[in-house]
Design a protein around this motif. Sequence first.
Motif, PDB file in Angstrom:
ATOM      1  N   GLU A 123      -2.049  12.364  -3.982  1.00 34.76           N
ATOM      2  CA  GLU A 123      -0.906  12.705  -4.842  1.00 34.76           C
ATOM      3  C   GLU A 123      -0.132  13.935  -4.379  1.00 34.76           C
ATOM      4  OE1 GLU A 123      -2.738  12.983  -8.687  1.00 34.76           O
ATOM      5  OE2 GLU A 123      -2.858  10.802  -8.904  1.00 34.76           O
ATOM      6  N   LYS A 124      -0.807  14.879  -3.743  1.00 29.30           N
ATOM      7  CA  LYS A 124      -0.135  16.111  -3.295  1.00 29.30           C
ATOM      8  C   LYS A 124       0.367  15.997  -1.860  1.00 29.30           C
ATOM      9  CE  LYS A 124      -2.748  19.002  -6.443  1.00 29.30           C
ATOM     10  NZ  LYS A 124      -3.888  19.896  -6.590  1.00 29.30           N
ATOM     11  N   ASN A 125       0.232  14.813  -1.288  1.00 29.57           N
ATOM     12  CA  ASN A 125       0.748  14.543   0.070  1.00 29.57           C
ATOM     13  C   ASN A 125       0.193  15.546   1.099  1.00 29.57           C
ATOM     14  OD1 ASN A 125       2.151  13.003   1.861  1.00 29.57           O
ATOM     15  ND2 ASN A 125       4.109  14.016   1.521  1.00 29.57           N
ATOM     16  N   LYS A 126      -1.128  15.744   1.064  1.00 28.48           N
ATOM     17  CA  LYS A 126      -1.788  16.694   1.960  1.00 28.48           C
ATOM     18  C   LYS A 126      -2.099  16.070   3.323  1.00 28.48           C
ATOM     19  CE  LYS A 126      -5.259  16.932  -0.704  1.00 28.48           C
ATOM     20  NZ  LYS A 126      -5.720  16.440  -1.942  1.00 28.48           N
ATOM     21  N   GLY A 127      -2.160  14.728   3.371  1.00 33.51           N
ATOM     22  CA  GLY A 127      -2.543  14.050   4.609  1.00 33.51           C
ATOM     23  C   GLY A 127      -4.037  13.810   4.697  1.00 33.51           C
ATOM     24  N   PHE A 128      -4.758  14.128   3.626  1.00 31.88           N
ATOM     25  CA  PHE A 128      -6.202  13.900   3.596  1.00 31.88           C
ATOM     26  C   PHE A 128      -6.660  13.788   2.150  1.00 31.88           C
ATOM     27  CE2 PHE A 128      -5.691  18.512   3.426  1.00 31.88           C
ATOM     28  CZ  PHE A 128      -6.553  18.882   2.396  1.00 31.88           C
ATOM     29  N   LEU A 129      -7.856  13.248   1.981  1.00 28.16           N
ATOM     30  CA  LEU A 129      -8.534  13.254   0.689  1.00 28.16           C
ATOM     31  C   LEU A 129      -9.788  14.098   0.867  1.00 28.16           C
ATOM     32  CD1 LEU A 129      -8.450   9.468  -0.312  1.00 28.16           C
ATOM     33  CD2 LEU A 129      -6.922  11.275  -1.085  1.00 28.16           C
ATOM     34  N   ASN A 173     -15.467  18.463   5.214  1.00 20.68           N
ATOM     35  CA  ASN A 173     -15.640  17.580   4.049  1.00 20.68           C
ATOM     36  C   ASN A 173     -14.349  16.926   3.567  1.00 20.68           C
ATOM     37  OD1 ASN A 173     -18.314  17.257   3.606  1.00 20.68           O
ATOM     38  ND2 ASN A 173     -18.479  18.750   1.961  1.00 20.68           N
ATOM     39  N   ILE A 174     -13.452  16.614   4.493  1.00 19.02           N
ATOM     40  CA  ILE A 174     -12.234  15.901   4.116  1.00 19.02           C
ATOM     41  C   ILE A 174     -12.162  14.573   4.871  1.00 19.02           C
ATOM     42  CG2 ILE A 174     -10.948  18.012   3.584  1.00 19.02           C
ATOM     43  CD1 ILE A 174      -9.374  17.479   6.247  1.00 19.02           C
ATOM     44  N   VAL A 175     -11.308  13.690   4.371  1.00 22.87           N
ATOM     45  CA  VAL A 175     -11.036  12.410   5.014  1.00 22.87           C
ATOM     46  C   VAL A 175      -9.606  12.467   5.540  1.00 22.87           C
ATOM     47  CG1 VAL A 175     -10.870   9.917   4.703  1.00 22.87           C
ATOM     48  CG2 VAL A 175     -12.527  11.235   3.351  1.00 22.87           C
ATOM     49  N   PRO A 176      -9.449  12.736   6.847  1.00 20.28           N
ATOM     50  CA  PRO A 176      -8.100  12.676   7.425  1.00 20.28           C
ATOM     51  C   PRO A 176      -7.742  11.191   7.584  1.00 20.28           C
ATOM     52  CG  PRO A 176      -9.726  13.281   9.098  1.00 20.28           C
ATOM     53  CD  PRO A 176     -10.457  13.115   7.799  1.00 20.28           C
ATOM     54  N   TYR A 177      -7.121  10.622   6.560  1.00 24.02           N
ATOM     55  CA  TYR A 177      -7.050   9.173   6.457  1.00 24.02           C
ATOM     56  C   TYR A 177      -6.265   8.483   7.561  1.00 24.02           C
ATOM     57  CZ  TYR A 177      -3.005  10.401   3.468  1.00 24.02           C
ATOM     58  OH  TYR A 177      -1.850  10.922   2.959  1.00 24.02           O
ATOM     59  N   LYS A 178      -5.280   9.117   8.162  1.00 25.48           N
ATOM     60  CA  LYS A 178      -4.559   8.454   9.266  1.00 25.48           C
ATOM     61  C   LYS A 178      -5.507   8.196  10.440  1.00 25.48           C
ATOM     62  CE  LYS A 178       0.022   9.971   8.010  1.00 25.48           C
ATOM     63  NZ  LYS A 178       1.083  10.925   8.182  1.00 25.48           N
ATOM     64  N   GLU A 179      -6.368   9.173  10.732  1.00 26.21           N
ATOM     65  CA  GLU A 179      -7.363   8.999  11.794  1.00 26.21           C
ATOM     66  C   GLU A 179      -8.382   7.930  11.404  1.00 26.21           C
ATOM     67  OE1 GLU A 179      -9.214  12.762  12.795  1.00 26.21           O
ATOM     68  OE2 GLU A 179      -7.266  13.771  12.675  1.00 26.21           O
ATOM     69  N   TYR A 180      -8.807   7.959  10.140  1.00 26.67           N
ATOM     70  CA  TYR A 180      -9.801   6.999   9.659  1.00 26.67           C
ATOM     71  C   TYR A 180      -9.252   5.577   9.716  1.00 26.67           C
ATOM     72  CZ  TYR A 180     -13.123   4.660   6.600  1.00 26.67           C
ATOM     73  OH  TYR A 180     -14.042   3.793   6.085  1.00 26.67           O
ATOM     74  N   ILE A 181      -8.006   5.394   9.312  1.00 23.18           N
ATOM     75  CA  ILE A 181      -7.385   4.066   9.341  1.00 23.18           C
ATOM     76  C   ILE A 181      -7.310   3.557  10.774  1.00 23.18           C
ATOM     77  CG2 ILE A 181      -5.217   2.812   8.996  1.00 23.18           C
ATOM     78  CD1 ILE A 181      -4.793   4.647   6.496  1.00 23.18           C
ATOM     79  N   VAL A 185      -0.429  -1.154   5.176  1.00 19.67           N
ATOM     80  CA  VAL A 185      -0.821  -1.314   3.773  1.00 19.67           C
ATOM     81  C   VAL A 185      -1.950  -0.332   3.442  1.00 19.67           C
ATOM     82  CG1 VAL A 185      -1.779  -2.932   2.072  1.00 19.67           C
ATOM     83  CG2 VAL A 185      -0.066  -3.723   3.727  1.00 19.67           C
ATOM     84  N   LEU A 186      -2.907  -0.188   4.363  1.00 17.84           N
ATOM     85  CA  LEU A 186      -3.979   0.793   4.159  1.00 17.84           C
ATOM     86  C   LEU A 186      -3.414   2.205   4.029  1.00 17.84           C
ATOM     87  CD1 LEU A 186      -6.688  -0.400   6.722  1.00 17.84           C
ATOM     88  CD2 LEU A 186      -6.893  -0.383   4.233  1.00 17.84           C
ATOM     89  N   LEU A 187      -2.470   2.531   4.901  1.00 16.56           N
ATOM     90  CA  LEU A 187      -1.865   3.862   4.875  1.00 16.56           C
ATOM     91  C   LEU A 187      -1.178   4.114   3.534  1.00 16.56           C
ATOM     92  CD1 LEU A 187      -1.198   6.528   6.250  1.00 16.56           C
ATOM     93  CD2 LEU A 187       0.810   5.422   7.258  1.00 16.56           C
ATOM     94  N   ARG A 188      -0.418   3.128   3.052  1.00 21.50           N
ATOM     95  CA  ARG A 188       0.264   3.291   1.759  1.00 21.50           C
ATOM     96  C   ARG A 188      -0.747   3.500   0.628  1.00 21.50           C
ATOM     97  NH1 ARG A 188       3.719  -0.842   3.503  1.00 21.50           N
ATOM     98  NH2 ARG A 188       2.911  -2.312   1.994  1.00 21.50           N
ATOM     99  N   ALA A 189      -1.877   2.793   0.697  1.00 18.22           N
ATOM    100  CA  ALA A 189      -2.904   2.938  -0.342  1.00 18.22           C
ATOM    101  C   ALA A 189      -3.469   4.358  -0.343  1.00 18.22           C
ATOM    102  CB  ALA A 189      -4.026   1.918  -0.123  1.00 18.22           C
ATOM    103  N   PHE A 190      -3.782   4.877   0.834  1.00 18.82           N
ATOM    104  CA  PHE A 190      -4.285   6.257   0.906  1.00 18.82           C
ATOM    105  C   PHE A 190      -3.228   7.248   0.435  1.00 18.82           C
ATOM    106  CE2 PHE A 190      -7.785   4.759   3.635  1.00 18.82           C
ATOM    107  CZ  PHE A 190      -8.831   5.535   3.140  1.00 18.82           C
ATOM    108  N   GLU A 191      -1.965   7.003   0.789  1.00 22.05           N
ATOM    109  CA  GLU A 191      -0.898   7.922   0.385  1.00 22.05           C
ATOM    110  C   GLU A 191      -0.734   7.955  -1.141  1.00 22.05           C
ATOM    111  OE1 GLU A 191       1.823   7.825   4.440  1.00 22.05           O
ATOM    112  OE2 GLU A 191       2.313   6.435   2.817  1.00 22.05           O
ATOM    113  N   VAL A 192      -0.962   6.813  -1.791  1.00 24.93           N
ATOM    114  CA  VAL A 192      -0.896   6.773  -3.256  1.00 24.93           C
ATOM    115  C   VAL A 192      -2.009   7.644  -3.851  1.00 24.93           C
ATOM    116  CG1 VAL A 192      -1.283   5.275  -5.262  1.00 24.93           C
ATOM    117  CG2 VAL A 192       0.264   4.545  -3.440  1.00 24.93           C
ATOM    118  N   LEU A 193      -3.198   7.578  -3.238  1.00 30.07           N
ATOM    119  CA  LEU A 193      -4.325   8.375  -3.727  1.00 30.07           C
ATOM    120  C   LEU A 193      -4.131   9.868  -3.437  1.00 30.07           C
ATOM    121  CD1 LEU A 193      -7.293   6.077  -2.635  1.00 30.07           C
ATOM    122  CD2 LEU A 193      -6.190   6.200  -4.877  1.00 30.07           C
TER     123      LEU A 193
END
Length: 162
Positions: free
Chosen positions: A106-112, A146-154, A96-104
């Motif tokens: 938008e360009k499907n970069k794998g990070f914010l 200065n990025i959030v690699p969200y898969k690692e963060y999750i 669920v966390l992963l899906r939330a980050f993926e929604v944010l």
Amino acid sequence: MAEEKEAAEALVSDLQKRITEAFEVFDHENNKTVDVREIGTIIRSLGCCPTEGELHDMLAEVEEEEPTGYIRFEKFLPMMTKVLLERRYRPIPEDVLLRAFEVLDEKNKGFLTKDELLKYMTEEGEPFTQEEIEEMISASVHPDNNIVPYKEYIAMMVVEDY
């Protein structure tokens, strides 16, 4: 039947040992009390993720009639044992966390980017406190780029189930 009772008693004993150990970390005076401001940290270290409102309700349950600013272990232990046995305030599952980050993302970069994360934390949904923002930024933003690699963060955020 006796085996089930023994298993239940062992579970309660194990949970109470974990609660005691977590509480003792913050019992700086070794007098079976902790500062009320530490309770949220203790509860979260035990794998529970209550909202601020739920945390407030939990504190109301264990605080003295005359608030002293401290929580006594003898009141905290039964409340926290019950919370853990009932599996209340469970963290959000990894998928669920992963899906939330993926929604944010938008360009499907794998990070914010740090700026994107700050924007979402300050302009969308329930606002974060400055302390929460600083804590999340320091935990999630990679210092070099200065990025959030969200898969690692999750993966870092996931709490082991008990």
